[in-house]
Motif scaffolding. Structure first.
Motif, short mmCIF file in Angstrom:
data_model
loop_
_atom_site.label_atom_id
_atom_site.label_comp_id
_atom_site.label_asym_id
_atom_site.label_seq_id
_atom_site.Cartn_x
_atom_site.Cartn_y
_atom_site.Cartn_z
N VAL A 109 13.61 113.99 34.80
CA VAL A 109 14.69 114.20 35.76
C VAL A 109 14.87 115.67 36.14
N LYS A 110 14.13 116.56 35.50
CA LYS A 110 14.27 117.98 35.79
C LYS A 110 14.02 118.24 37.27
N GLY A 111 14.89 119.05 37.85
CA GLY A 111 14.77 119.39 39.26
C GLY A 111 15.40 118.37 40.19
N ARG A 112 15.77 117.22 39.66
CA ARG A 112 16.39 116.18 40.49
C ARG A 112 17.84 115.90 40.08
N PHE A 113 18.12 115.96 38.79
CA PHE A 113 19.46 115.68 38.28
C PHE A 113 20.12 116.96 37.81
N THR A 114 21.44 117.01 37.94
CA THR A 114 22.21 118.15 37.46
C THR A 114 23.43 117.64 36.70
N ILE A 115 23.58 118.10 35.47
CA ILE A 115 24.75 117.75 34.67
C ILE A 115 25.76 118.88 34.76
N GLY A 116 27.02 118.51 34.82
CA GLY A 116 28.08 119.50 34.88
C GLY A 116 29.37 118.93 34.34
N LYS A 117 30.33 119.79 34.11
CA LYS A 117 31.62 119.31 33.62
C LYS A 117 32.74 120.15 34.18
N ASP A 118 33.88 119.51 34.29
CA ASP A 118 35.10 120.17 34.74
C ASP A 118 36.08 120.06 33.58
#
Length: 121
Positions: free
Chosen positions: A62-71
């Motif tokens: 998934v590298k380069g296609r998915f991005t994980i983040g949090k608020d």
């Protein structure tokens, strides 16, 4: 403690989705958090994790296609998925735990109920 995922659905290959995981019942920033997925007939696999300091890790697929983040203010974890492929079809689970990594789902203390992502060709 509760983790509630949302945002799954059906898309065509090349499309995008954003998954959300709302957390409650614990100090949100205490744990590492991550996304895991399980396709029919396959074992659960790690997709991406994020540590308390924001350090991220991704599965090679998934590298380069998915991005994980949090608020942290909203106690919410996200997974932005772009360029989706049919092989991304799975139930996606949010998890929280200490020292959680994509290779160690057994370290998860809490799991969400999962949200289905279906990608058609």
């Amino acid at each position: 403690v509760q983790l509630v995922e949302s945002g799954g659905g059906s898309v065509q290959a090349g499309g995008s989705l954003r998954l959300s995981c709302a957390a409650s019942g614990y100090t949100y920033s205490t744990y590492s958090m991550g996304w895991f997925r399980q396709a029919p007939g396959k074992e659960r696999e790690g997709v991406a994790t994020i540590e308390g300091d924001g350090t991220t890790s991704y599965a090679d697929s998934v590298k380069g296609r998915f991005t994980i983040g949090k608020d942290n203010a909203k106690n919410t974890l996200y997974l932005h998925m772009n360029s989706l492929r049919p092989e991304d079809t799975a139930i996606y689970y949010c998890a929280a735990g200490e020292f959680l990594t994509i290779a160690t789902p057994q370290r998860a203390l809490y799991w969400g109920q999962g949200t289905q992502v279906t990608v058609s060709s």
